[in-house]
Design an enzyme around this catalytic site. Structure first.
Site, short mmCIF file in Angstrom:
data_model
loop_
_atom_site.label_atom_id
_atom_site.label_comp_id
_atom_site.label_asym_id
_atom_site.label_seq_id
_atom_site.Cartn_x
_atom_site.Cartn_y
_atom_site.Cartn_z
N LEU A 44 -30.27 -25.23 27.51
CA LEU A 44 -30.26 -24.62 28.85
C LEU A 44 -31.51 -25.06 29.60
O LEU A 44 -32.47 -24.31 29.75
CB LEU A 44 -30.20 -23.09 28.74
CG LEU A 44 -28.85 -22.49 28.41
CD1 LEU A 44 -28.91 -20.98 28.41
CD2 LEU A 44 -27.78 -22.96 29.37
N HIS A 45 -31.50 -26.30 30.06
CA HIS A 45 -32.60 -26.80 30.87
C HIS A 45 -32.40 -26.33 32.32
O HIS A 45 -31.52 -25.52 32.58
CB HIS A 45 -32.70 -28.33 30.76
CG HIS A 45 -31.48 -29.05 31.21
ND1 HIS A 45 -31.25 -29.39 32.52
CD2 HIS A 45 -30.38 -29.48 30.53
CE1 HIS A 45 -30.08 -30.01 32.63
NE2 HIS A 45 -29.53 -30.07 31.42
N ALA A 46 -33.19 -26.82 33.24
CA ALA A 46 -33.25 -26.27 34.60
C ALA A 46 -31.90 -26.17 35.31
O ALA A 46 -31.57 -25.12 35.87
CB ALA A 46 -34.22 -27.09 35.45
N ALA A 62 -29.46 -23.69 33.61
CA ALA A 62 -30.10 -22.37 33.68
C ALA A 62 -29.94 -21.80 35.08
O ALA A 62 -29.63 -20.61 35.25
CB ALA A 62 -31.56 -22.46 33.29
#
Length: 86
Positions: A14-16, A19
């Site tokens: 769950l990177h930027a 997310a």
């Protein structure tokens, strides 16, 4: 209360971008939502909490939802997380 274990399957976790998409989804849900991670509970309506949790591919979380539409809301979140491919 809706409560379900989930393992992050997205290869990049769950990177930027995912997310921020999760935050947008959760903000549209009136129920109370928590992601229980190895680092403790996280409010998925706050991007900093999600990013700080460091959820990578293979991370186990528990999705907890309380409210009038908790079952449907929980299923929407599971469906979103299951569909991540980036």
């Amino acid at each position: 209360m809706f409560s379900q274990q989930f393992t992050i399957q997205n290869p990049t976790g769950l990177h930027a971008r995912p997310a921020s998409q999760l935050v947008a989804l959760c903000k549209a849900i009136p129920d109370e939502i928590r992601l229980v991670t190895a680092k403790g509970p996280v409010n998925p309506k706050n991007i900093l909490g999600i990013l700080t949790a460091g959820l990578k591919n293979g991370s186990d979380i528990t999705i907890e939802v309380e409210g009038d539409s908790e079952q449907q809301s929980g299923e929407k979140i599971i469906e979103f997380l299951s569909g991540l491919t980036e």
